[in-house]
Design a protein around this motif. Sequence first.
Motif, PDB file in Angstrom:
ATOM      1  N   ALA A  71      70.542  18.307 109.088  1.00 43.14           N
ATOM      2  CA  ALA A  71      71.606  17.708 108.273  1.00 43.14           C
ATOM      3  C   ALA A  71      72.770  18.662 108.037  1.00 43.14           C
ATOM      4  N   GLY A  72      72.635  19.913 108.496  1.00 43.21           N
ATOM      5  CA  GLY A  72      73.709  20.876 108.333  1.00 43.21           C
ATOM      6  C   GLY A  72      73.722  21.565 106.974  1.00 43.21           C
ATOM      7  N   ARG A  73      72.682  21.367 106.169  1.00 42.60           N
ATOM      8  CA  ARG A  73      72.642  22.008 104.851  1.00 42.60           C
ATOM      9  C   ARG A  73      72.211  23.469 104.936  1.00 42.60           C
ATOM     10  N   LEU A  74      71.504  23.829 106.006  1.00 46.27           N
ATOM     11  CA  LEU A  74      71.076  25.205 106.247  1.00 46.27           C
ATOM     12  C   LEU A  74      71.364  25.572 107.693  1.00 46.27           C
ATOM     13  N   ALA A  75      71.491  26.852 107.949  1.00 45.12           N
ATOM     14  CA  ALA A  75      71.706  27.354 109.312  1.00 45.12           C
ATOM     15  C   ALA A  75      70.526  28.240 109.692  1.00 45.12           C
ATOM     16  N   THR A  76      70.296  28.352 110.985  1.00 43.80           N
ATOM     17  CA  THR A  76      69.210  29.202 111.465  1.00 43.80           C
ATOM     18  C   THR A  76      69.752  30.570 111.856  1.00 43.80           C
ATOM     19  N   ALA A  77      68.888  31.552 111.773  1.00 41.23           N
ATOM     20  CA  ALA A  77      69.227  32.910 112.210  1.00 41.23           C
ATOM     21  C   ALA A  77      68.537  33.162 113.540  1.00 41.23           C
TER      22      ALA A  77
END
Length: 83
Positions: free
Chosen positions: A47-53
């Motif tokens: 949903a674009g609320r968090l990003a991955t590293a």
Amino acid sequence: MRDAGVDPADLSVTMTLPSNEAVLAAAEAGAGATALSESVAYAAVAAGRLATAPFTLPERPFRLLRHKERYRSRAGDAFVSVL
């Protein structure tokens, strides 16, 4: 963390949360960075609320526990066979 050159003793822990869902909610609210499994964070990332590293976590074992004297349903047995 030690493999990445970070000593956990050097970290300043500001809160301890009781569940993955609580950690996820805190990260979504902007409380800081965390490492969660993809299965926990998938919807928030999609949903674009968090990003991955760009790093991977080590694999961990999972175990199945069940009471040896409890009734075993066919559905439960089918689930175990899928695992």
